[in-house]
Structure formats: structure tokens, C-alpha cells
Design a protein around this motif. Structure first.
Motif, PDB file in Angstrom:
ATOM      1  N   ASP A   1       0.879  -1.116   0.094  1.00  0.00           N
ATOM      2  CA  ASP A   1      -0.052   0.122   0.055  1.00  0.00           C
ATOM      3  C   ASP A   1       0.874   1.777  -0.291  1.00  0.00           C
ATOM      4  O   ASP A   1       0.236   1.963  -1.213  1.00  0.00           O
ATOM      5  CB  ASP A   1      -0.776  -0.060   1.256  1.00  0.00           C
ATOM      6  CG  ASP A   1      -1.931  -1.233   1.127  1.00  0.00           C
ATOM      7  OD1 ASP A   1      -2.425  -1.983  -0.305  1.00  0.00           O
ATOM      8  OD2 ASP A   1      -2.651  -1.286   2.263  1.00  0.00           O
ATOM      9  N   ASN A   2       1.972   1.626   0.746  1.00  0.00           N
ATOM     10  CA  ASN A   2       2.938   2.679   0.910  1.00  0.00           C
ATOM     11  C   ASN A   2       3.733   2.602  -0.889  1.00  0.00           C
ATOM     12  O   ASN A   2       3.206   3.885  -0.714  1.00  0.00           O
ATOM     13  CB  ASN A   2       3.834   2.491   1.621  1.00  0.00           C
ATOM     14  CG  ASN A   2       3.023   2.134   3.501  1.00  0.00           C
ATOM     15  OD1 ASN A   2       2.079   2.803   4.145  1.00  0.00           O
ATOM     16  ND2 ASN A   2       3.531   2.579   4.438  1.00  0.00           N
ATOM     17  N   ILE A   3       4.117   1.436  -1.085  1.00  0.00           N
ATOM     18  CA  ILE A   3       4.483   1.634  -2.220  1.00  0.00           C
ATOM     19  C   ILE A   3       3.782   1.949  -3.451  1.00  0.00           C
ATOM     20  O   ILE A   3       4.169   3.136  -4.327  1.00  0.00           O
ATOM     21  CB  ILE A   3       4.613   0.255  -3.132  1.00  0.00           C
ATOM     22  CG1 ILE A   3       6.522   0.147  -2.304  1.00  0.00           C
ATOM     23  CG2 ILE A   3       5.806   0.504  -4.076  1.00  0.00           C
ATOM     24  CD1 ILE A   3       6.836  -1.329  -1.333  1.00  0.00           C
ATOM     25  N   ALA A   4       2.404   1.714  -3.287  1.00  0.00           N
ATOM     26  CA  ALA A   4       1.727   2.122  -4.570  1.00  0.00           C
ATOM     27  C   ALA A   4       0.818   3.082  -4.340  1.00  0.00           C
ATOM     28  O   ALA A   4       1.690   4.379  -4.740  1.00  0.00           O
ATOM     29  CB  ALA A   4       0.372   1.335  -4.104  1.00  0.00           C
ATOM     30  N   THR A   5       0.876   4.452  -2.611  1.00  0.00           N
ATOM     31  CA  THR A   5       1.033   5.315  -2.489  1.00  0.00           C
ATOM     32  C   THR A   5       2.086   6.416  -3.374  1.00  0.00           C
ATOM     33  O   THR A   5       1.971   7.228  -3.552  1.00  0.00           O
ATOM     34  CB  THR A   5       0.808   5.856  -1.670  1.00  0.00           C
ATOM     35  OG1 THR A   5      -0.545   5.089  -0.938  1.00  0.00           O
ATOM     36  CG2 THR A   5       0.284   7.266  -0.871  1.00  0.00           C
ATOM     37  N   ALA A   6       3.652   6.164  -2.873  1.00  0.00           N
ATOM     38  CA  ALA A   6       4.668   6.702  -3.034  1.00  0.00           C
ATOM     39  C   ALA A   6       4.695   7.142  -4.218  1.00  0.00           C
ATOM     40  O   ALA A   6       5.988   7.601  -4.766  1.00  0.00           O
ATOM     41  CB  ALA A   6       5.807   6.090  -2.270  1.00  0.00           C
ATOM     42  N   SER A   7       4.531   5.666  -5.037  1.00  0.00           N
ATOM     43  CA  SER A   7       5.106   6.242  -6.928  1.00  0.00           C
ATOM     44  C   SER A   7       3.484   6.371  -7.866  1.00  0.00           C
ATOM     45  O   SER A   7       3.486   6.802  -8.856  1.00  0.00           O
ATOM     46  CB  SER A   7       4.509   4.012  -7.094  1.00  0.00           C
ATOM     47  OG  SER A   7       6.067   3.435  -6.325  1.00  0.00           O
ATOM     48  N   GLY A   8       2.764   7.763  -6.888  1.00  0.00           N
ATOM     49  CA  GLY A   8       1.659   7.938  -7.976  1.00  0.00           C
ATOM     50  C   GLY A   8       0.349   7.155  -8.229  1.00  0.00           C
ATOM     51  O   GLY A   8      -0.484   8.161  -8.371  1.00  0.00           O
ATOM     52  N   PHE A   9       0.329   5.798  -7.400  1.00  0.00           N
ATOM     53  CA  PHE A   9      -0.669   5.616  -8.000  1.00  0.00           C
ATOM     54  C   PHE A   9      -2.186   5.822  -6.607  1.00  0.00           C
ATOM     55  O   PHE A   9      -1.597   5.903  -4.780  1.00  0.00           O
ATOM     56  CB  PHE A   9      -0.598   3.859  -7.962  1.00  0.00           C
ATOM     57  CG  PHE A   9      -0.061   3.260  -8.825  1.00  0.00           C
ATOM     58  CD1 PHE A   9      -0.894   3.057 -10.133  1.00  0.00           C
ATOM     59  CD2 PHE A   9       0.855   3.171  -9.148  1.00  0.00           C
ATOM     60  CE1 PHE A   9      -0.296   2.917 -11.523  1.00  0.00           C
ATOM     61  CE2 PHE A   9       2.120   2.411  -9.720  1.00  0.00           C
ATOM     62  CZ  PHE A   9       1.428   2.406 -11.442  1.00  0.00           C
TER      63      PHE A   9
END
Length: 575
Positions: free
Chosen positions: A539-547
Motif C-alpha cells: 500500500d505504501n509503495i503504491a501511494t509513493a509511486s503515484g497510484f
């Protein structure tokens, strides 16, 4: 990375023995620090001081220094070896068969059956002796214990002989003699000597010559044991020779061969046992056969201490009183003869009463043994049930191991495939960077041309827009913004929709649209985050990548890399 099936196999190796092992509950006697309670010390003194020995056994049992089964076994042994209340001894011996520590231990069980048969035959209870012998045969065969097997055959044969089954009884005694003659160990040779003695006791009435022949064999055996057996004790040899010589003297006297009789009488008188009360009891029969009234009286008086600490209510003492009765009748001393006869009859009546009491005790022991057998059978059934459950558990465990190994191989294959996809992805990324570098070179060349006056004003403006696009997207990484879109890019660049289209056409190249281009950038950034910070959640990776949503991130990641974010992380960690 360590292979998980190694841990699984180690678990199985450690688990299986513990689940299948059936531990035997056995008694471990505590160490006896006090030498007074030591078994060897008790065995050493009980022949001369039986009362003290019994007291020590009682104290050792009450103090927890000796288990109850061992205490009862030792009491029975003391009664048997020293003829100290044989009826009491049989009670102790029968009680040992109620202990699990004896019944569940084949060697102890066999030893007690042999001792009980010895006590029963000494008491003249021949049918009981045969019953215990029958129970012991199978166990002796199972343990391949020839010594105890021979002892059981001797006692059974002797009992059969005096139950009017003489041929069968002698057959048992001869078989025992043959079996024990093939052995050379100390205990077997002692049992062979005992076998010869019982043959002498059986044959002296019907076949005195054969009884004498076995007496000579016993004498030769004792001489051989003295020279060839290191652990033989002088006390044992003296006692056995005293028994043999006393009987041989009596046998020859009954044959009217008084020369040989007196020779064996002299041999007997040279033994140490002849000076004891027990020795006088042994030679008593011989003097009764001679009919020497004075010797009979003297010998009987000297033998009385032998009976002081013993149970005089026994067949042997009744026999002694019977011989005294005959001697006094021959001397015409009828009053004295009547007294001895009365005592003899009283002893026989007491023996009958005691036999009934012992029968009740025996039946009680049998019932207890039966209850133990029922309990043992229940334990066996429970053990079979637990064994079935253990087997089922092991089967399930093996199936689980098989599935684990299968899934491990599947995972290994997927990781190998994912590593190949990562390699391909990196190759594509390198290709895209090379292509971008070439475009930049073309752009710079174009700028040079423009500077030389060969480009138009429109070309300059478009190139400026392309550079601005790359600055916003590549350098500033605007695509990481959750609300980044074509419209926002248009506003950030400050151009119209129509002016943005040619810029995108030049920048995107083979990419179908801006959305795919931006998602490609975002996925590349996500891969970089996974490599640098594998502990981050999806979840954190998705948010940090702009999704904006994790679901959309997973779908795009799978579409571009051929694997899920979790699989990509596992591939990175397994390298």
C-alpha cells in the motif's frame, strides 16, 4: 537462502522417535548410601541372623531405599535359603507377582516363578509347584534361559514323582540333568548339583543303587567345581558335601552295607556343617536307620537349635517326629513315643489349616494378578489406539511435507521465471534509456541547426516544450503526484491541448498513450523502492509511486513486469 525442506526433514527426524517410542516404566532404585541396607550385606547376614536381616529389609523398604517388590523378593529368598518359615516365604513370593515391576519385566517374572516353584516343592505342595512350573516354561523358552528352565523341570519332575506319576517325573528330571550338564557356568552347575540331589531323594526307596550312583555323580561334580570354578565358595561346597554324604550314609545303611555307610559317615563328620545344628538334622535319618538309640537322642538334641528360628510346622519336622516315635517304640518307651506321635499329628493338622490359609492367599493373589492382566490389556488397547492416532498423524505429516516440498519447488520455479523477467525488464529499461539518449542527441543536433539558422521558429518552440515536458516528468517526477493527469500536465506546461499533442507524439515514441507512459515511470519508481526498501508495504509503495489505489497498482505492475509486487520482492531477496 536456506532451503525450507531441510528444516522440515529435521523436524520429522526429531518428531518421529518421540511420537512412536514407547517408554518402559521401570524402577530405578535409589543409591543406598547406608551399607546396613545394602542387599549384599543383608544376604551375607541372613543365614546367621535372619531376624536382623528381616528388620533391615523392613527398614530399607519403609525408608524408600528398596522398592516393595525387591523387599518381598528378598524376604522370600531368605525364607527359602534358610528354611525360615516357608509358608511365610510363599506369601512374600506370591505378593511379588502383584507388582507391575515384576510382571512387566520378563527376567524378574521368570526368577520369581522359579523361586515360587522351589518354595512349593519344599512345602510338599506339588500340584501348585507344577502349575507355576508350567507358567514359567514358556517364559524361559522365550528368554532362552536354560538355567531357570532346568530348575523348573527339576521341581516339576520331583513333584510329579511324589504325585504317583513316577515315570513322567523321572523323565523331567533326566531332561533337566541333560540340559544342565551341557552348561559350564556357576549357577547352572549349582542347579545340576540340586538336580542330582532331587534324583537321590526320588530314587532311594525304589532304586537305591541308582540313587547311590547319582550321589557319586554329585560328589564328583562338587570336586570338579572346587578345582574349575573360580567363584565357588567353601561354604557352599561344605554344605553340599554334607547333604550328599549324609544321604549316601543313609542309603548304604538301608542296603546293609555298613562299611560304605560308615565311610560316608566319616566323610560327613569331616565337614564343617556336621558341627552345626543343621548338620545334626541331616545325619539324623542315618542314625535312625542304624537304630542306635543313644545316637538318635544325642543327634536330635543337637539338632534342636536348627528349629528354634524356623517354622516347625513343616513336613520335615513331622518326619523327624515320626522317626523318633518309631525309635522310642522299639525301645519300649511308649509314653515318650505317644508324645512324639501326638506332636506329629498336631503338626499335620496345623499344616492342613495353614495350607487352607495359603490357598486363600494364593487365590487372592490370583485375583489380583487377574485384575492386573485386565488393566494391562486395557493399557495395551489404549496403546494400540494411540499408535493408530500416531500413525495417522505421521501420515498427515508426511502428506504435509510432500505438499510443502511441492510448493517449494513451484515457488523456486516461479522465482527463477521472475528473475528472468526482471532481467528482461532491465534490458528494456536500458534500451529505453539508450533511445532517449539518441533523441537528446538528435534534439541537440537540431538545436545546433536552428542556431545556424536552418530551423524555423515553430521548431524551436516545440523543442522547448519537449525539454519542459522532460523536466516536469523526468527531473521533477510530477508523475508521482496522485492527481497527475494530462490536463494538469497541460496547465503545468502552460500550453493548449492542441499544442501538447505534437510534444507527446515526439516524446512518447512507441508508447501508446500518456497514461501508459506515466504508469511505466511509476512502476519503474516502484521497483526502485522495493529494491531499496523491501520492508515497505504494498500500500505504501503504491501511494509513493503515484497510484491512487493499490488494486490499480497491482494490475499495472503485473502487466508491465509479469509478476506481482510480492513476487518481485521475493525475487530480489532470493538473489
Amino acid at each position: 537462502m536456506r532451503k525450507p525442506y531441510i528444516y522440515i526433514l529435521l523436524f520429522v527426524i526429531l518428531f518421529l522417535p518421540s511420537s512412536c517410542r514407547k517408554q518402559e516404566q521401570s524402577y530405578h532404585a535409589p543409591s543406598v548410601t547406608d551399607s546396613l541396607f545394602n542387599i549384599s550385606h543383608i544376604q551375607k547376614i541372613y543365614k546367621d541372623a535372619p531376624a536382623e536381616a528381616f528388620h533391615l529389609v523392613d527398614s530399607a523398604e519403609q525408608g524408600g531405599k528398596m522398592p516393595s517388590w525387591q523387599a518381598d523378593s528378598l524376604r522370600a529368598r531368605m525364607c527359602l535359603d534358610n528354611y525360615y518359615d516357608l509358608n511365610r516365604g510363599i506369601g512374600y513370593a506370591l505378593r511379588t507377582l502383584t507388582y507391575d515391576s515384576v510382571v512387566n519385566h520378563p527376567n524378574r517374572h521368570l526368577g520369581m516363578l522359579a523361586m515360587i516353584s522351589q518354595l512349593e516343592v519344599s512345602l510338599g505342595r506339588y500340584s501348585e509347584c507344577i502349575r507355576f512350573c508350567d507358567e514359567g516354561y514358556a517364559l524361559a523358552e522365550q528368554l532362552k534361559d536354560d538355567r531357570h528352565n532346568g530348575q523348573l523341570m527339576v521341581n516339576a519332575g520331583y513333584s510329579m514323582y511324589f504325585m504317583k506319576e513316577k515315570e513322567k517325573g523321572l523323565d523331567y528330571l533326566y531332561r533337566a540333568q541333560k540340559l544342565l550338564s551341557s552348561k559350564e557356568d556357576y549357577e547352572s552347575l549349582k542347579m545340576l548339583s540340586y538336580c542330582y540331589g532331587q534324583l537321590m531323594n526320588c530314587l532311594w526307596v525304589d532304586n537305591t543303587d541308582e540313587a547311590i550312583a547319582f550321589g557319586k555323580k554329585r560328589e564328583a561334580l562338587l570336586d570338579s567345581m572346587e578345582h574349575n570354578v573360580g567363584e565357588i565358595t567353601p561354604d557352599y561346597l561344605d554344605r553340599q558335601r554334607g547333604l550328599t554324604f549324609a544321604k549316601m550314609a543313609d542309603f548304604y545303611a538301608r542296603k546293609k552295607d555298613f562299611k560304605e555307610a560308615r565311610m560316608y559317615e566319616q566323610k560327613f563328620l569331616k565337614t564343617n556343617i556336621s558341627n552345626t545344628a543343621r548338620g545334626n538334622n541331616l545325619i539324623f535319618d542315618y542314625y535312625c536307620t542304624l537304630g542306635d538309640f543313644n545316637l538318635v537322642q544325642q543327634t536330635y538334641q543337637r539338632s534342636l537349635p536348627y528349629w528354634e528360628h524356623k517354622d516347625t510346622f513343616c513336613t520335615r519336622y513331622a518326619s523327624v517326629l515320626g522317626m523318633l516315635t518309631k525309635v522310642y517304640e522299639q525301645q519300649g518307651m511308649l509314653q515318650k513315643a505317644f508324645e512324639y506321635r501326638t506332636r506329629q499329628l498336631g503338626i499335620k493338622d496345623s499344616l492342613l489349616i495353614r495350607e487352607n490359609e495359603n490357598e486363600a492367599m494364593r487365590l487372592s493373589a490370583i485375583y489380583q494378578i487377574h485384575d492386573k492382566e485386565i488393566s494391562l490389556e486395557k493399557k495395551r488397547a489404549d496403546a494400540r489406539h494411540y499408535l493408530f492416532l500416531a500413525g495417522a498423524s505421521i501420515l498427515l505429516l508426511l502428506l504435509a511435507i510432500a505438499f510443502a516440498i511441492y510448493f517449494y519447488h513451484q515457488r523456486t520455479r516461479i522465482l527463477r521465471k521472475n528473475r528472468l523477467l526482471i532481467s528482461q525488464l532491465e534490458t528494456i529499461s536500458d534500451y529505453q534509456r539508450e533511445k532517449l539518449a539518441k533523441k537528446e542527441e538528435v534534439s541537440e543536433a537540431k538545436n545546433d541547426t536552428d542556431n545556424q539558422g536552418s530551423s524555423t521558429q515553430v521548431g524551436k518552440r516545440q523543442e522547448m516544450m519537449v525539454q519542459k515536458f522532460r523536466k516536469i516528468v523526468d527531473e521533477e517526477k510530477a508523475y508521482l503526484q496522485l492527481d497527475f493527469s494530462r490536463e494538469k500536465l497541460q496547465r503545468m506546461m502552460g500550453i493548449s491541448k492542441n499544442s501538447l499533442t505534437p510534444v507527446l507524439h515526439e516524446v512518447l515514441g512507441d508508447v501508446a498513450n500518456l497514461s501508459d507512459y506515466i504508469n511505466s515511470k511509476r512502476i519503474t519508481h516502484a521497483c526502485m523502492l522495493i529494491r531499496k526498501q523491501p520492508q515497505m508495504t504494498v500500500d505504501n509503495i503504491a501511494t509513493a509511486s503515484g497510484f491512487t489505489t493499490t488494486r490499480n497498482f497491482r494490475r499495472c505492475f503485473k502487466s508491465q513486469t509479469g509478476m506481482t509486487p510480492a513476487e518481485y520482492r521475493d525475487s530480489i531477496l532470493s538473489e
